[in-house]
Design a protein around this motif. Structure first.
Motif, PDB file in Angstrom:
ATOM      1  N   MET A 118      43.604  36.372  26.654  1.00  0.00           N
ATOM      2  CA  MET A 118      43.098  37.689  27.035  1.00  0.00           C
ATOM      3  C   MET A 118      41.829  37.574  27.879  1.00  0.00           C
ATOM      4  SD  MET A 118      43.712  40.114  23.695  1.00  0.00           S
ATOM      5  CE  MET A 118      42.843  39.042  22.547  1.00  0.00           C
ATOM      6  N   LYS A 119      40.939  36.634  27.531  1.00  0.00           N
ATOM      7  CA  LYS A 119      39.670  36.498  28.243  1.00  0.00           C
ATOM      8  C   LYS A 119      39.828  35.841  29.608  1.00  0.00           C
ATOM      9  CE  LYS A 119      37.308  38.335  24.948  1.00  0.00           C
ATOM     10  NZ  LYS A 119      36.798  39.713  25.126  1.00  0.00           N
ATOM     11  N   SER A 120      40.936  35.145  29.829  1.00  0.00           N
ATOM     12  CA  SER A 120      41.095  34.424  31.098  1.00  0.00           C
ATOM     13  C   SER A 120      41.236  35.380  32.279  1.00  0.00           C
ATOM     14  CB  SER A 120      42.304  33.496  31.041  1.00  0.00           C
ATOM     15  OG  SER A 120      43.518  34.232  30.977  1.00  0.00           O
ATOM     16  N   GLY A 121      41.710  36.625  32.025  1.00  0.00           N
ATOM     17  CA  GLY A 121      41.916  37.569  33.117  1.00  0.00           C
ATOM     18  C   GLY A 121      40.634  37.932  33.830  1.00  0.00           C
ATOM     19  N   VAL A 122      39.625  38.367  33.076  1.00  0.00           N
ATOM     20  CA  VAL A 122      38.389  38.816  33.704  1.00  0.00           C
ATOM     21  C   VAL A 122      37.647  37.654  34.351  1.00  0.00           C
ATOM     22  CG1 VAL A 122      37.011  38.604  31.581  1.00  0.00           C
ATOM     23  CG2 VAL A 122      36.318  40.216  33.374  1.00  0.00           C
ATOM     24  N   TRP A 123      37.670  36.466  33.698  1.00  0.00           N
ATOM     25  CA  TRP A 123      36.968  35.317  34.275  1.00  0.00           C
ATOM     26  C   TRP A 123      37.686  34.778  35.517  1.00  0.00           C
ATOM     27  CZ3 TRP A 123      32.164  34.726  33.290  1.00  0.00           C
ATOM     28  CH2 TRP A 123      31.639  35.128  32.060  1.00  0.00           C
ATOM     29  N   GLY A 124      39.003  34.823  35.520  1.00  0.00           N
ATOM     30  CA  GLY A 124      39.738  34.413  36.718  1.00  0.00           C
ATOM     31  C   GLY A 124      39.462  35.338  37.885  1.00  0.00           C
ATOM     32  N   LEU A 125      39.396  36.641  37.594  1.00  0.00           N
ATOM     33  CA  LEU A 125      39.103  37.625  38.640  1.00  0.00           C
ATOM     34  C   LEU A 125      37.709  37.426  39.209  1.00  0.00           C
ATOM     35  CD1 LEU A 125      40.518  40.024  39.965  1.00  0.00           C
ATOM     36  CD2 LEU A 125      39.561  41.496  38.186  1.00  0.00           C
ATOM     37  N   LEU A 126      36.734  37.221  38.329  1.00  0.00           N
ATOM     38  CA  LEU A 126      35.361  36.979  38.784  1.00  0.00           C
ATOM     39  C   LEU A 126      35.261  35.697  39.604  1.00  0.00           C
ATOM     40  CD1 LEU A 126      33.168  37.930  35.683  1.00  0.00           C
ATOM     41  CD2 LEU A 126      33.005  38.915  37.982  1.00  0.00           C
ATOM     42  N   ALA A 127      35.896  34.625  39.111  1.00  0.00           N
ATOM     43  CA  ALA A 127      35.803  33.335  39.800  1.00  0.00           C
ATOM     44  C   ALA A 127      36.457  33.390  41.172  1.00  0.00           C
ATOM     45  CB  ALA A 127      36.465  32.242  38.950  1.00  0.00           C
ATOM     46  N   TYR A 160      56.110  46.177  36.265  1.00  0.00           N
ATOM     47  CA  TYR A 160      55.312  47.364  36.531  1.00  0.00           C
ATOM     48  C   TYR A 160      56.004  48.619  36.001  1.00  0.00           C
ATOM     49  CZ  TYR A 160      52.138  44.970  39.835  1.00  0.00           C
ATOM     50  OH  TYR A 160      51.207  44.162  40.414  1.00  0.00           O
ATOM     51  N   TYR A 161      57.225  48.837  36.442  1.00  0.00           N
ATOM     52  CA  TYR A 161      57.923  50.080  36.113  1.00  0.00           C
ATOM     53  C   TYR A 161      58.348  50.106  34.649  1.00  0.00           C
ATOM     54  CZ  TYR A 161      60.525  54.325  37.234  1.00  0.00           C
ATOM     55  OH  TYR A 161      60.956  55.636  37.305  1.00  0.00           O
ATOM     56  N   GLY A 162      58.822  48.943  34.158  1.00  0.00           N
ATOM     57  CA  GLY A 162      59.295  48.884  32.785  1.00  0.00           C
ATOM     58  C   GLY A 162      58.199  49.110  31.770  1.00  0.00           C
ATOM     59  N   SER A 163      56.968  48.716  32.084  1.00  0.00           N
ATOM     60  CA  SER A 163      55.851  48.913  31.156  1.00  0.00           C
ATOM     61  C   SER A 163      55.271  50.319  31.230  1.00  0.00           C
ATOM     62  CB  SER A 163      54.748  47.889  31.446  1.00  0.00           C
ATOM     63  OG  SER A 163      54.264  48.046  32.769  1.00  0.00           O
ATOM     64  N   LYS A 164      55.790  51.146  32.182  1.00  0.00           N
ATOM     65  CA  LYS A 164      55.373  52.545  32.341  1.00  0.00           C
ATOM     66  C   LYS A 164      53.886  52.695  32.677  1.00  0.00           C
ATOM     67  CE  LYS A 164      59.490  54.032  31.505  1.00  0.00           C
ATOM     68  NZ  LYS A 164      60.329  54.482  32.647  1.00  0.00           N
ATOM     69  N   VAL A 165      53.309  51.695  33.322  1.00  0.00           N
ATOM     70  CA  VAL A 165      51.915  51.822  33.726  1.00  0.00           C
ATOM     71  C   VAL A 165      51.805  52.836  34.857  1.00  0.00           C
ATOM     72  CG1 VAL A 165      51.315  49.486  33.007  1.00  0.00           C
ATOM     73  CG2 VAL A 165      52.099  49.891  35.350  1.00  0.00           C
ATOM     74  N   ARG A 166      50.664  53.478  34.954  1.00  0.00           N
ATOM     75  CA  ARG A 166      50.432  54.446  36.020  1.00  0.00           C
ATOM     76  C   ARG A 166      49.731  53.832  37.219  1.00  0.00           C
ATOM     77  NH1 ARG A 166      47.296  58.684  32.369  1.00  0.00           N
ATOM     78  NH2 ARG A 166      46.532  56.673  31.601  1.00  0.00           N
ATOM     79  N   SER A 167      49.243  52.599  37.058  1.00  0.00           N
ATOM     80  CA  SER A 167      48.535  51.945  38.151  1.00  0.00           C
ATOM     81  C   SER A 167      48.623  50.436  37.973  1.00  0.00           C
ATOM     82  CB  SER A 167      47.063  52.372  38.184  1.00  0.00           C
ATOM     83  OG  SER A 167      46.386  51.835  37.060  1.00  0.00           O
ATOM     84  N   VAL A 168      48.258  49.703  39.001  1.00  0.00           N
ATOM     85  CA  VAL A 168      48.232  48.245  38.924  1.00  0.00           C
ATOM     86  C   VAL A 168      47.170  47.759  37.933  1.00  0.00           C
ATOM     87  CG1 VAL A 168      47.690  46.165  40.243  1.00  0.00           C
ATOM     88  CG2 VAL A 168      49.270  47.852  41.180  1.00  0.00           C
ATOM     89  N   PRO A 169      45.921  48.278  37.953  1.00  0.00           N
ATOM     90  CA  PRO A 169      44.950  47.814  36.958  1.00  0.00           C
ATOM     91  C   PRO A 169      45.393  48.063  35.517  1.00  0.00           C
ATOM     92  CG  PRO A 169      43.818  48.900  38.758  1.00  0.00           C
ATOM     93  CD  PRO A 169      45.288  49.138  38.970  1.00  0.00           C
ATOM     94  N   GLU A 170      46.171  49.122  35.279  1.00  0.00           N
ATOM     95  CA  GLU A 170      46.610  49.408  33.913  1.00  0.00           C
ATOM     96  C   GLU A 170      47.505  48.297  33.371  1.00  0.00           C
ATOM     97  OE1 GLU A 170      48.609  53.043  31.290  1.00  0.00           O
ATOM     98  OE2 GLU A 170      48.112  53.356  33.395  1.00  0.00           O
ATOM     99  N   ALA A 192      38.984  42.923  31.819  1.00  0.00           N
ATOM    100  CA  ALA A 192      39.805  42.637  33.009  1.00  0.00           C
ATOM    101  C   ALA A 192      40.265  43.935  33.660  1.00  0.00           C
ATOM    102  CB  ALA A 192      41.012  41.788  32.632  1.00  0.00           C
ATOM    103  N   HIS A 193      40.627  44.912  32.839  1.00  0.00           N
ATOM    104  CA  HIS A 193      41.086  46.194  33.349  1.00  0.00           C
ATOM    105  C   HIS A 193      39.969  46.940  34.068  1.00  0.00           C
ATOM    106  CE1 HIS A 193      41.644  50.638  32.607  1.00  0.00           C
ATOM    107  NE2 HIS A 193      42.702  50.354  33.353  1.00  0.00           N
ATOM    108  N   LEU A 194      38.794  47.017  33.431  1.00  0.00           N
ATOM    109  CA  LEU A 194      37.683  47.759  34.021  1.00  0.00           C
ATOM    110  C   LEU A 194      37.209  47.112  35.321  1.00  0.00           C
ATOM    111  CD1 LEU A 194      35.646  50.049  33.895  1.00  0.00           C
ATOM    112  CD2 LEU A 194      34.195  48.612  32.437  1.00  0.00           C
ATOM    113  N   LEU A 195      37.077  45.783  35.323  1.00  0.00           N
ATOM    114  CA  LEU A 195      36.629  45.100  36.533  1.00  0.00           C
ATOM    115  C   LEU A 195      37.609  45.307  37.676  1.00  0.00           C
ATOM    116  CD1 LEU A 195      34.688  43.213  38.019  1.00  0.00           C
ATOM    117  CD2 LEU A 195      35.971  41.272  37.084  1.00  0.00           C
ATOM    118  N   SER A 196      38.901  45.146  37.408  1.00  0.00           N
ATOM    119  CA  SER A 196      39.891  45.321  38.473  1.00  0.00           C
ATOM    120  C   SER A 196      39.917  46.761  38.964  1.00  0.00           C
ATOM    121  CB  SER A 196      41.282  44.904  37.980  1.00  0.00           C
ATOM    122  OG  SER A 196      41.734  45.746  36.932  1.00  0.00           O
TER     123      SER A 196
END
Length: 569
Positions: free
Chosen positions: A456-465, A120-130, A140-144
């Protein structure tokens, strides 16, 4: 969001507390409350001077020391729904309440600090969805982002409504007055001072909450003859298992909890716990505001130590109430389990101390709400608005929009507070939300972080499922009686496991038929890779032995395990 560690199996009923619980408050008590409100607002205006950029507003400029972020981390979790709810669990189920802390929190908090914060910190993201945007793709980002923003407002509303119930019963304020006053205070100090204001207020609230709980626990124990007197009374009235953490939890053994040791460990200790602590931005945001990677890692690890012992300050009042009101929670008593702490406040606390206790409850509710509102404004502004709606504007625009959306978030929370009033069991409702939203996100994170091949596509489908499976299990399989599950609590454990498994299976299946992300783009995002660029040098003093994250983390695990020993045999 509040964590699964504060969720009792007995509902906080969406009704008035017993009329007889009205507290004998006087001018001294209200003076203490007024002083607290003034200090809270003062902290907000003081923090305003440090807000110059969007990073300052949303992440405190990544400048805070570990002890501050660590206390804010635990205070953000220590909502009054936990205080009232876990005391209710103690009154109903006894020592089994420790599972929500020693299994249901500590291992996941340590995992967050040691394993996930470097990503999280090393990638300098500002949020968990990022993080999901960098690891997977935009869907995956937009859905989360949408799911998290929606859940944050729902849970902030639960905190507001629970506050209204308690304040109306204890102080006589109408519910709408309590909701509006608390909502206005949270809005004022977050809008003015941003995350720094929320965090410094959470540090204050942590100590105010302790100042409320310690007198109740000490005077309660004294009232029933100390721990020995408490144990003797409860053993006679409730049996030996009431004071045992694992008694009666064998597979196939009936127990009021509606869960056995396997579902406790897997459903609570792994899926719900890790799903909450490692992906809930209301908590992770506090660690991301730390001044460097070492401080970010130590944030949840420092918080783990008070978390280990706070259970005693909520469990003991529940056990004392079970002795003083032998039929509490049954048809033979006017008091419900969730009224344990208000009852003890009424019976044991003198004026002045009573004012501190009431202030502590209000502080806890406000801390829980503020954590969700501050995480909501960050996710909505940076992950939705800036990314997909209004792009490439000057930084000051996003600070102004962040303040505006904070006001919108508070207004929406007030609305969802009244939605929560339509549920007769808001505590089970709250944990149901965690099984729907946090668990599916956790499975996507954990697979994405540890499996390079995950496409890349597995993220959004895993979240939906995962989300769909958890909802189907709860609303159809459990509510329609397809499978007999003894309690809402047990159903939530099962829903969490089902959501996790479904999300994992779908992610693996989709990965087998879709392209993985180029390995060069996974640097610093997947276990075994490093972030590009020069590693961050340790700050002065961070190399001291007592600040080593591994030492802090494993010490917390060992200490939590040792705490189980007196309650396991």
């Amino acid at each position: 969001m509040q964590s699964p560690t504060h969720l009792p199996t007995h509902p906080l009923e969406a009704t008035y507390l017993a009329d007889g619980l009205r507290l004998p408050t006087n001018g001294l008590d209200y003076t203490i409350l007024a002083i607290y409100f003034a200090v809270v607002l003062g902290i907000g205006f003081a923090a305003r001077r440090s807000v110059k950029t969007s990073l300052d507003f949303f992440l405190s400029g990544r400048s805070l020391p570990a002890w501050v972020t660590g206390l804010a981390f635990i205070a953000a979790n220590l909502g009054a729904t936990e205080i009232l709810g876990m005391a209710a669990t103690g009154a109903q189920y006894g020592v089994a309440v420790v599972h929500w802390y020693w299994i249901g929190a500590i291992p996941a908090m340590v995992f967050l600090g040691l394993v996930m914060m470097p990503f999280y910190y090393g990638s300098k993201v500002r949020s968990v969805p990022e993080y999901l945007l960098q690891r997977f793709d935009k869907p995956a980002h937009l859905l989360s982002s949408v799911l998290f923003a929606f859940a944050a407002i729902l849970i902030a509303g639960v905190n507001l409504y629970a506050l209204a119930i308690v304040v109306e019963a204890l102080l006589g304020w109408p519910q709408w007055v309590a909701i509006v006053v608390a909502g206005f205070l949270v809005l004022a100090y977050i809008t003015v001072g941003g995350l720094s204001s929320a965090i410094y207020n959470e540090v204050l609230q942590f100590f105010v909450i302790l100042a409320a709980l310690i007198p109740i626990s000490v005077l309660g124990l004294k009232k029933v003859g100390g721990w020995d007197g408490l144990s003797d009374s409860l053993t006679k009235s409730h049996g030996d298992n009431f004071l045992s953490a694992w008694g009666g939890t064998g597979i196939g053994d009936p127990n009021p909890l509606g869960a056995n040791w396997l579902t406790i460990i897997l459903g609570l200790g792994f899926v719900l716990s890790f799903g909450y602590w490692t992906t809930n931005f209301a908590e992770v945001q506090r660690a991301l505001s730390a001044k460097n990677l070492s401080a970010a890692q130590r944030t949840p690890l420092i918080a783990a130590f008070p978390k280990i012992f706070i259970v005693f300050l909520v469990m003991i009042p529940g056990l004392v109430a079970a002795v003083l009101v032998p039929k509490i929670g049954t048809s033979g008593s006017e008091l419900q389990y969730n009224e344990a702490i208000p009852y003890l406040m009424q019976e044991l606390l003198p004026n002045g101390v009573l004012g501190i206790a009431v202030t502590g409850l209000l502080a806890a509710f406000m801390a829980g709400m503020a954590a969700n509102v501050s995480s909501f404004n960050t996710v909505f502004t940076t992950d939705i608005w800036q990314r997909y709606v209004v792009k490439d504007r000057e930084d000051a625009y996003y600070v102004r929009f962040g303040r505006l959306i904070t006001a919108v978030g508070v207004m929406a929370s007030i609305g969802t507070a009244f939605i929560a009033s339509s549920f007769s069991n808001i505590m089970s409702y709250l944990q149901t939300l965690f099984s729907f939203f946090n668990v599916p996100m956790f499975v996507v994170f954990i697979i994405g972080m540890f499996w390079k091949r995950a496409s890349m596509k597995s993220g959004v489908w895993g979240l939906l499922a995962g989300t769909t499976a958890a909802m189907v299990n709860y609303f159809w399989i459990y509510k329609q009686g397809v499978i007999d599950i003894p309690s809402d609590q047990g159903a939530n454990f099962v829903s969490a496991i089902v959501g996790f498994v479904a999300g994992a299976v779908v992610m693996v299946a989709v990965t087998l038929f879709t392209a993985p992300k180029p390995e060069a783009e996974l640097a610093g995002l997947v276990y075994g890779t490093r972030s590009p660029g020069v590693p961050e040098p340790p700050a002065t003093g961070d190399d001291a032995w007592y600040r080593k994250p591994a030492l802090l983390g494993w010490s917390a695990i060992v200490l939590a395990a040792l705490c189980y020993i007196p309650y396991s045999f």
